[in-house]
Design an enzyme around this catalytic site. Structure first.
Site, mmCIF file in Angstrom:
data_model
loop_
_atom_site.group_PDB
_atom_site.id
_atom_site.type_symbol
_atom_site.label_atom_id
_atom_site.label_comp_id
_atom_site.label_asym_id
_atom_site.label_seq_id
_atom_site.Cartn_x
_atom_site.Cartn_y
_atom_site.Cartn_z
ATOM 1 N N TYR A 289 -0.906 -13.871 12.955
ATOM 2 C CA TYR A 289 0.271 -13.361 12.238
ATOM 3 C C TYR A 289 -0.181 -12.466 11.080
ATOM 4 O O TYR A 289 0.328 -11.352 10.893
ATOM 5 C CB TYR A 289 1.065 -14.562 11.734
ATOM 6 C CG TYR A 289 2.288 -14.279 10.899
ATOM 7 C CD1 TYR A 289 3.415 -13.673 11.446
ATOM 8 C CD2 TYR A 289 2.339 -14.681 9.558
ATOM 9 C CE1 TYR A 289 4.553 -13.464 10.684
ATOM 10 C CE2 TYR A 289 3.477 -14.486 8.790
ATOM 11 C CZ TYR A 289 4.583 -13.871 9.354
ATOM 12 O OH TYR A 289 5.709 -13.666 8.595
ATOM 13 N N GLY B 251 17.532 -14.426 13.165
ATOM 14 C CA GLY B 251 16.529 -15.186 12.424
ATOM 15 C C GLY B 251 17.002 -15.567 11.030
ATOM 16 O O GLY B 251 18.126 -15.252 10.625
ATOM 17 N N GLN B 252 16.112 -16.227 10.288
ATOM 18 C CA GLN B 252 16.474 -16.708 8.942
ATOM 19 C C GLN B 252 16.867 -15.546 8.033
ATOM 20 O O GLN B 252 17.878 -15.608 7.335
ATOM 21 C CB GLN B 252 15.295 -17.475 8.327
ATOM 22 C CG GLN B 252 15.629 -18.111 6.988
ATOM 23 C CD GLN B 252 14.400 -18.446 6.162
ATOM 24 O OE1 GLN B 252 13.281 -18.031 6.480
ATOM 25 N NE2 GLN B 252 14.595 -19.201 5.096
HETATM 26 C C1 AKB Z 1 5.573 -18.126 7.344
HETATM 27 O O1 AKB Z 1 5.410 -19.197 6.745
HETATM 28 O O2 AKB Z 1 5.001 -17.832 8.405
HETATM 29 C C2 AKB Z 1 6.495 -17.094 6.724
HETATM 30 C C3 AKB Z 1 5.748 -16.119 5.889
HETATM 31 C C4 AKB Z 1 5.286 -16.503 4.555
HETATM 32 O O3 AKB Z 1 5.532 -15.013 6.301
HETATM 33 N N1 AKB Z 1 7.514 -17.759 5.965
#
Ligand code: AKB
Length: 310
Positions: free
Chosen positions: A138, A11-12
């Site tokens: 998330y 990943g990044q």
């Molecule tokens: C996203 O944009 O989902 C991520 C984060 C801020 O966790 N870069």
């Protein structure tokens, strides 16, 4: 830290963190893993689906790390397309990792996010300890992950530590499926075409950081004296806060003809609107010496110098 096992190495963050850790601790002492095959590793690498606890256990038994850095996971915008898959990967993977680490006495690094906050969190100078009612799957997984790490520390003494990452900007590997990704794409498009169409609206401020500062923060936190850590698993960190107009203005200091217009994506805009504008990072500074070096203009100069090489 002496021997470190990293998930999500493709990943990044993983791409650069593995290389950084290998420079600091030696190639053979950092094992990378990802669910996709990767070429060209200078140290050990294994294929791994973090939903498979038995596979994690076998790899840790063979490699014998003292620390695991659990980066594998799906980001905010992609998570909204398939919340069930995000929960299985992000929460299932973290639970598996904490269990295997508990049984083997490993320390754990967990990347939380600004997504752990929500629309009723104070948006400006967001406190370290505040309301956390996120509205994305998330974000829900990040709050649950912070709490789970704290629980494993309290209940079992697992040395679990973590950072609330802001949007991370880098040139080695592209981010995928996040809301803050625009702040990476804009540099590539500025170099390639001299213009960018933003899916995030003018006036939407989000916290951001350049990758070298994020890598330094992970190592500083994991090397910090545990006696000084009061907020173990979820430190606010950020180096700057800007909206699309702010990053465009910074790019114009290097490329004066750069043009920015908008085609706002309602889904990613709604996510951005639910996140803070700017974080209070004083706990990270006080407890383990967080000290980012790059501001927006310094990052822009470096990104625009390096992106053409990619
Ligand atoms: C996203 O944009 O989902 C991520 C984060 C801020 O966790 N870069």
């Amino acid at each position: 830290m002496k021997r470190i096992f990293v998930t999500g190495s493709g990943g990044q963050v993983g791409t650069e963190l593995v290389a950084h850790l290998r420079r600091l601790y030696g190639d053979a002492n950092v094992m990378a893993s990802d669910f996709k095959a990767q070429e060209g590793h200078s140290g050990p690498f294994a294929l791994l689906d973090v939903r498979d606890r038995g596979a994690i256990a076998s790899l840790l038994d063979a490699f014998k790390p003292d620390t695991v850095m659990h980066l594998a996971g799906i980001l905010s915008a992609r998570g909204e397309a398939n919340p069930q898959q995000l929960w299985e990967t992000n929460m299932g993977g973290l639970y598996n990792m904490l269990e295997v680490a508990r049984e083997r006495g490993c320390s754990v690094f967990f990347p939380s996010s600004i997504a752990a906050f929500g629309p009723n969190t104070p948006a400006d100078n967001t406190p370290q300890d505040t309301i956390q009612r996120p509205t994305t799957i998330y974000g829900v997984s990040k709050v649950a992950g912070e709490l789970l790490c704290d629980y494993y520390h309290l209940k079992y003494g697992v040395d679990a530590r973590g950072l609330r990452f802001p949007g991370l900007i880098s040139y080695e590997a592209l981010p995928g499926g996040g809301t803050t990704d625009y702040a990476v794409h804009i540099y590539y498009e500025a170099r390639a075409r001299g213009r960018y169409t933003s899916y995030i609206a003018a006036g939407s401020y989000m916290d951001m950081m350049y990758m070298p500062d994020a890598l330094d923060a992970v190592v500083r936190l994991m090397e910090a004296d545990p006696a000084k850590l009061r907020h173990r698993s979820a430190f606010n960190i950020s180096a700057m806060s800007f909206d699309p107009e702010g990053i465009a203005a910074s790019i114009r200091k290097v490329l004066p003809d750069f043009e920015l217009d908008y085609d706002v994506d309602p889904e990613r805009q709604a996510i951005a609107d639910s996140w803070p504008n700017s974080l209070d990072c004083s706990a990270a500074r006080e407890e383990w010496g967080f000290a980012p070096r790059y501001d927006l203009d310094a990052m822009t100069r470096d990104m625009l110098a390096r992106v053409p090489e990619r």
